[in-house]
Write an enzyme that holds these catalytic residues in place. Structure first.
Site, PDB file in Angstrom:
ATOM      1  N   LYS A   1     -24.901  39.451  16.373  1.00 52.90           N
ATOM      2  CA  LYS A   1     -25.852  39.540  17.482  1.00 52.90           C
ATOM      3  C   LYS A   1     -26.807  38.355  17.339  1.00 52.90           C
ATOM      4  O   LYS A   1     -27.928  38.484  16.844  1.00 52.90           O
ATOM      5  CB  LYS A   1     -26.610  40.875  17.423  1.00 52.90           C
ATOM      6  CG  LYS A   1     -25.953  41.979  18.243  1.00 52.90           C
ATOM      7  CD  LYS A   1     -26.707  43.289  18.152  1.00 52.90           C
ATOM      8  CE  LYS A   1     -27.904  43.365  19.075  1.00 52.90           C
ATOM      9  NZ  LYS A   1     -27.587  43.543  20.503  1.00 52.90           N
TER      10      LYS A   1
HETATM   11  N1  PMP Z   1     -22.327  44.249  23.398  1.00 51.57           N
HETATM   12  C1  PMP Z   1     -23.426  43.489  23.320  1.00 51.57           C
HETATM   13  C2  PMP Z   1     -23.332  42.044  23.620  1.00 51.57           C
HETATM   14  C3  PMP Z   1     -24.646  44.067  22.958  1.00 51.57           C
HETATM   15  O1  PMP Z   1     -25.751  43.335  22.903  1.00 51.57           O
HETATM   16  C4  PMP Z   1     -24.709  45.444  22.691  1.00 51.57           C
HETATM   17  C5  PMP Z   1     -26.006  46.071  22.317  1.00 51.57           C
HETATM   18  N2  PMP Z   1     -26.273  45.904  20.945  1.00 51.57           N
HETATM   19  C6  PMP Z   1     -23.530  46.190  22.770  1.00 51.57           C
HETATM   20  C7  PMP Z   1     -22.358  45.558  23.126  1.00 51.57           C
HETATM   21  C8  PMP Z   1     -23.521  47.640  22.430  1.00 51.57           C
HETATM   22  O2  PMP Z   1     -23.674  47.776  21.048  1.00 51.57           O
HETATM   23  P1  PMP Z   1     -24.415  49.010  20.387  1.00 51.57           P
HETATM   24  O3  PMP Z   1     -23.721  50.207  20.852  1.00 51.57           O
HETATM   25  O4  PMP Z   1     -24.277  48.788  18.941  1.00 51.57           O
HETATM   26  O5  PMP Z   1     -25.822  48.965  20.861  1.00 51.57           O
END
Ligand code: PMP
Length: 327
Positions: free
Chosen positions: A181
């Site tokens: 991220k």
């Molecule tokens: N894809 C992206 C690009 C994201 O930023 C997120 C949010 N973190 C998600 C998917 C979903 O991930 P999570 O369920 O871990 O929040």
């Protein structure tokens, strides 16, 4: 001069008002920076903070829920592990050990007297050098918390949202790596989301460089057809923690889940579709590119999984108590 917001109109001054409700951020008492709790108003960075210019930093988005046994952070360990894995991928050597940051966040929630909130830790490069090398940049870590409701509004969670396949392609895996991220990765997500909102949709959906469905700007996506769930494989998308949670809940409900590529027309003819993510939780998709999905209402599988998810985060399903870290 006072700051202003980005224009909602086009370059010719015509306005296409973005109709979604803003999600205002209510200030809290304190933010945590590099081991200290600092007042909200003093939680600032220098204008030459390197991350601000080039987007080289890593962050997380986590939710703390009010559960039947008090406040608890959902899958906290998994989020913190991903944060430190993100740092590893982009070669940032964190200045704060994971255990210390993980200890500070529940304290921060308590000091701000929040029973439920969004949690935003970030590891970033501070003031030191400019230029694209960052081996001499000072690494800093911060965490902020604030009250945040449903990202797509309560209506979106209940009735489903309208989605537009984006003109922006999702990152190829060999440029901005997708298991991290990284702050800068979100420029593409922001372009896609703004385009969708300006065109009157609730959210964007990005295709991968090969034209197959990838994910939303900050969400993973599922479709349901003939009772079988499908979601793109982890090769080309972020390892979403909600994605993982929903897959496990689906399997526990006896549903078949396949991680495999599918195209935009698979979405058009799906019986059901939904987004998952920390911000959107489980949000039904009722329309894609002006084509109704299924009945145009949240379908039975989506509703079952949504209910199961909300039971878990509220601490009402004892089987998943280990996903909840009490504050
Ligand atoms: N894809 C992206 C690009 C994201 O930023 C997120 C949010 N973190 C998600 C998917 C979903 O991930 P999570 O369920 O871990 O929040």
């Amino acid at each position: 001069m006072r700051p202003r917001t980005c224009p909602a109109g086009d370059l010719f001054g015509r306005r296409h008002p973005i109709e979604i409700e803003p999600l205002p951020m209510k200030p809290v008492k304190e933010v945590w920076i590099d081991g200290a709790f600092v007042p909200w108003d003093d939680a600032n960075v220098h204008i030459l903070t390197q991350t601000l210019h080039y987007g080289m930093g890593v962050f997380e988005g986590i939710r703390c829920y009010e559960t039947v046994r008090g406040s608890a952070i959902f899958r906290f360990r998994e989020h913190m592990d991903r944060l430190y894995r993100s740092a590893h991928i982009v070669r940032i050597d964190p200045n704060i050990p994971q255990e210390e940051l993980s200890g500070a966040i529940p304290d921060l929630i308590g000091r701000n007297s929040l029973s439920s909130c969004y949690i935003r830790p970030i590891i970033y490069l501070g003031l030191g050098e400019q230029g694209l090398a960052y081996h001499n940049a000072p690494v800093q870590t911060a965490a902020a918390v604030w009250e945040w409701g449903a990202y797509m509004g309560d209506e979106g969670v209940k009735d489903g949202i309208r989605v537009k396949v984006s003109s922006f392609t999702h990152h190829p895996v060999n440029s901005t790596m997708l298991k991290s991220k990284t702050c800068g990765n979100y420029v593409v997500s922001m372009m896609a989301r703004m385009e969708a909102l300006q065109d009157g949709y609730d959210e964007a959906l990005m295709l991968d460089p090969g034209g197959m469905v990838a994910q939303g700007p900050g969400e993973n996506v599922f479709i349901v057809r003939n009772g079988i769930l499908k979601t793109p494989s982890l090769a080309g998308v972020l390892e979403g923690i909600t994605r993982d949670s929903v897959m496990r809940l689906a399997e526990a409900e006896g549903l078949e889940v396949r991680e495999e590529p599918f195209a935009r027309d698979d979405l058009y003819i799906a019986d059901e579709a939904f987004f998952v993510g920390t911000a959107v939780e489980v949000t039904p998709i009722r329309e894609v590119d002006n084509r109704t999905i299924g009945s145009g209402r949240p379908g039975p599988v989506t509703q079952r999984l949504q209910e199961a998810f909300f039971r878990v985060v509220r601490g009402e399903d004892g089987v998943y108590d280990h996903w909840l870290t009490p504050v």
